[in-house]
Scaffold this active site. Structure first.
Site, PDB file in Angstrom:
ATOM      1  NE  ARG A  88       2.695  -0.027   0.001  1.00 28.72           N
ATOM      2  CZ  ARG A  88       3.347   0.756   0.873  1.00 28.72           C
ATOM      3  NH1 ARG A  88       2.911   1.223   1.857  1.00 28.72           N
ATOM      4  NH2 ARG A  88       4.619   0.956   0.415  1.00 28.72           N
ATOM      5  NE  ARG A  97       5.080   5.501  -1.943  1.00 30.53           N
ATOM      6  CZ  ARG A  97       6.033   4.860  -1.166  1.00 30.53           C
ATOM      7  NH1 ARG A  97       5.654   4.750   0.070  1.00 30.53           N
ATOM      8  NH2 ARG A  97       6.987   4.214  -1.882  1.00 30.53           N
ATOM      9  CG  ASP A 100       3.844   4.998   2.703  1.00 35.02           C
ATOM     10  OD1 ASP A 100       4.128   3.396   3.005  1.00 35.02           O
ATOM     11  OD2 ASP A 100       4.838   5.668   2.385  1.00 35.02           O
TER      12      ASP A 100
HETATM   13  N1  ROI Z   1       6.746  12.726  -0.088  1.00 37.00           N
HETATM   14  C1  ROI Z   1       6.110  13.381   0.750  1.00 37.00           C
HETATM   15  N2  ROI Z   1       5.802  14.564   0.723  1.00 37.00           N
HETATM   16  N3  ROI Z   1       4.876  12.751   1.580  1.00 37.00           N
HETATM   17  C2  ROI Z   1       5.075  11.200   1.546  1.00 37.00           C
HETATM   18  O1  ROI Z   1       4.078  10.487   2.113  1.00 37.00           O
HETATM   19  C3  ROI Z   1       6.149  10.919   0.919  1.00 37.00           C
HETATM   20  N4  ROI Z   1       6.142   9.306   0.943  1.00 37.00           N
HETATM   21  C4  ROI Z   1       7.196   8.783   0.391  1.00 37.00           C
HETATM   22  C5  ROI Z   1       8.219   9.333  -0.445  1.00 37.00           C
HETATM   23  C6  ROI Z   1       8.197   8.883  -1.961  1.00 37.00           C
HETATM   24  C7  ROI Z   1       9.577   9.289   0.138  1.00 37.00           C
HETATM   25  N5  ROI Z   1       7.992  10.681  -0.233  1.00 37.00           N
HETATM   26  C8  ROI Z   1       6.913  11.403   0.203  1.00 37.00           C
HETATM   27  O2  ROI Z   1       7.299   7.455   0.581  1.00 37.00           O
END
Ligand code: ROI
Length: 165
Positions: A88, A97, A100
């Site tokens: 990560r 990332r 997550d």
């Molecule tokens: N946007 C999407 N579409 N999917 C995510 O998993 C995701 N995760 C995040 C942020 C950057 C807020 N935007 C995201 O952490």
């Protein structure tokens, strides 16, 4: 900490770096192999437009249901270790990332601790969480009694599309 009881937890998965689809597929497999934990179900994988800064690739998102005997904090430790094993990188706040893993729900628990907030504080505003979650568990409710399905419906699915298997 192991408990005698089995609990139900929902995990949001997201990736937009280093082959996101494979990151999510491998993470689902790894969730099934966590100690004292079984993967009880998973949504389809979705491609989703980034929420937050737009100058980053689309995400692949999914939601997993776990049966676990881990406590919420022990499960959080395992999720964070798994994120690290997937290399990560958090390049910037709300930025791209590799993997997550968000603990969304744990039974009907409401947890407000410095390390962990459950339900995940953003989940009720995020289509990339609500739509896969509603697909996986259409009758689920938040601890405050709100049903997931109408919350997901209100979100709309414009920025989300299921990936073909
Ligand atoms: N946007 C999407 N579409 N999917 C995510 O998993 C995701 N995760 C995040 C942020 C950057 C807020 N935007 C995201 O952490």
């Amino acid at each position: 900490m192991a408990e005698a009881e089995w609990h139900r937890a929902y995990i949001g998965l997201g990736s937009n770096q280093q082959h996101p689809r494979e990151q999510v597929i491998q993470a689902l497999d790894a969730l099934d192999r966590l100690p004292l934990t079984r993967l009880a179900g998973a949504s389809r994988l979705y491609a989703s437009a980034p929420v937050g800064p737009q100058d980053q690739p689309d995400f692949v998102n999914a939601v997993a249901e776990l049966a676990t005997r881990l406590s919420p904090l022990a499960l959080l430790d395992q999720l964070q270790a798994l994120e690290q094993r997937h290399g990560r990188r958090r390049l910037r706040h709300w930025g791209p990332r590799t993997l997550d893993l968000d603990l969304l729900l744990y039974d009907e628990a409401v947890i407000e601790s410095p390390r962990l907030r459950v339900p995940h504080p953003e989940m009720a505003h995020r289509g990339f969480v609500l739509l896969p979650l509603a697909e996986l568990a259409p009758t689920l409710r938040l601890p405050d009694g709100r049903c997931i399905a109408p919350l997901a419906e209100a979100m709309g699915s414009d920025d989300l599309r299921p990936l073909l298997p």
